[in-house]
Design a protein around this motif. Sequence first.
Motif, PDB file in Angstrom:
ATOM      1  N   UNK A  87     -43.378 -26.645  40.662  1.00  9.51           N
ATOM      2  CA  UNK A  87     -43.770 -27.133  39.334  1.00  9.51           C
ATOM      3  C   UNK A  87     -43.412 -28.598  39.113  1.00  9.51           C
ATOM      4  N   UNK A  88     -42.479 -29.123  39.917  1.00  6.33           N
ATOM      5  CA  UNK A  88     -42.146 -30.539  39.808  1.00  6.33           C
ATOM      6  C   UNK A  88     -43.311 -31.419  40.244  1.00  6.33           C
ATOM      7  N   UNK A  89     -44.180 -30.859  41.086  1.00  5.14           N
ATOM      8  CA  UNK A  89     -45.282 -31.634  41.663  1.00  5.14           C
ATOM      9  C   UNK A  89     -46.658 -31.202  41.173  1.00  5.14           C
ATOM     10  N   UNK A  90     -46.796 -29.921  40.811  1.00  3.05           N
ATOM     11  CA  UNK A  90     -48.130 -29.384  40.517  1.00  3.05           C
ATOM     12  C   UNK A  90     -48.091 -28.346  39.409  1.00  3.05           C
ATOM     13  N   UNK A  91     -49.209 -28.237  38.707  1.00  2.00           N
ATOM     14  CA  UNK A  91     -49.403 -27.125  37.790  1.00  2.00           C
ATOM     15  C   UNK A  91     -49.678 -25.882  38.626  1.00  2.00           C
ATOM     16  N   UNK A  92     -49.092 -24.746  38.219  1.00  2.00           N
ATOM     17  CA  UNK A  92     -49.221 -23.519  39.009  1.00  2.00           C
ATOM     18  C   UNK A  92     -50.098 -22.523  38.261  1.00  2.00           C
ATOM     19  N   UNK A  93     -51.177 -22.110  38.888  1.00  2.00           N
ATOM     20  CA  UNK A  93     -52.076 -21.122  38.322  1.00  2.00           C
ATOM     21  C   UNK A  93     -51.712 -19.718  38.772  1.00  2.00           C
ATOM     22  N   UNK A  94     -52.218 -18.726  38.046  1.00  4.84           N
ATOM     23  CA  UNK A  94     -51.897 -17.323  38.311  1.00  4.84           C
ATOM     24  C   UNK A  94     -53.200 -16.543  38.346  1.00  4.84           C
ATOM     25  N   UNK A  95     -53.582 -16.074  39.524  1.00  8.21           N
ATOM     26  CA  UNK A  95     -54.818 -15.293  39.683  1.00  8.21           C
ATOM     27  C   UNK A  95     -54.425 -13.873  40.036  1.00  8.21           C
ATOM     28  N   UNK A  96     -54.689 -12.966  39.122  1.00  7.22           N
ATOM     29  CA  UNK A  96     -54.185 -11.596  39.224  1.00  7.22           C
ATOM     30  C   UNK A  96     -55.307 -10.607  39.520  1.00  7.22           C
TER      31      UNK A  96
END
Length: 320
Positions: free
Chosen positions: A225-234
């Motif tokens: 998260x320090x470098x990138x937005x994190x997506x969640x694909x469920x």
Amino acid sequence: MSEFVHHHYRHFNAAALIDAADAYVRHVEDGGVMFMTLAGAMSTAELGLSLAEMIRQGKVHAICCTGANLEEDMFNLVAHDHYVRVPNYRELTADDEEALLARHLNRVTDTCIPEEEAIRRIEDVILEVWQAADQAGEAYFPHEFMYQVLRSGKLDKFHQIDPTDSWLVAACEANLPIIVPGWEDSTLGNIYASHCINGDIGNVHTVKGGIQYMMMLAEWYEQTAKMSSIGFFQIGGGIAGDFPICVVPMLEQDLLKTDTPRWGYFCQISDSTTSYGSYSGAVPNEKITWGKLSADTPKFIIESDATIVAPLVFACVLGQ
């Protein structure tokens, strides 16, 4: 394929599929990473045919799956030719099911996993790495033991599908982080317990468990998260989705790290009816109240069968 679905899938759940896929592409192109969760029996449904390429092309950066999905991709890798399809599974009687059991065929909807060629073949190889770690006083996560087996080459002679169609092989080659909560609730988990009971393995903690997985996930999330937005694909619901999505409120509310960013994209493929008190049937907005998503997080739910939908989404993301 992408052109076809963009032309025909214009309304209702079809439109939700396109919206989710297009937002997935934007998220990754903008420098975001994607965390994917696998519930159900997607490995036996051969999701690797499409998911493996997603991993190879850098469209998936970490995975959370059930113990069943972890092992069943490997089962399919070495025993595919021995699987038995039962297209009339809805018509089976209890006696028909007993007959399948007598043939050592374990049914998953319309597909039977062959016990001897799949489960016992893997047991013989993975027991060696379990025991080696036990004797050395070492401990590893379930997915790390699977990676050790794949990297040993001991299964190569048993391959019955193209390894490029195995998502676990692709994940191993990419050294992808995999989270497997509740691994004990799997065939290999049961087998591991049996070897601990009979004394083949001395330390039950040779295979790390769920709390250690959450700690590993927390570290991965913070650093990423320090470098990138994190997506969640469920894909589906259950523990594969609920366990990892909670890492964000844990970091923020329990560890008091108030600068923790929430998930930057969310999509669920679900065949659960929207219901009261059900995680799998909860609409995405409910997750805002738990500190998992924000009001401005792109949120999608595709209410359909993941065996149909997931490959279509992946084809769109890959531009196929």
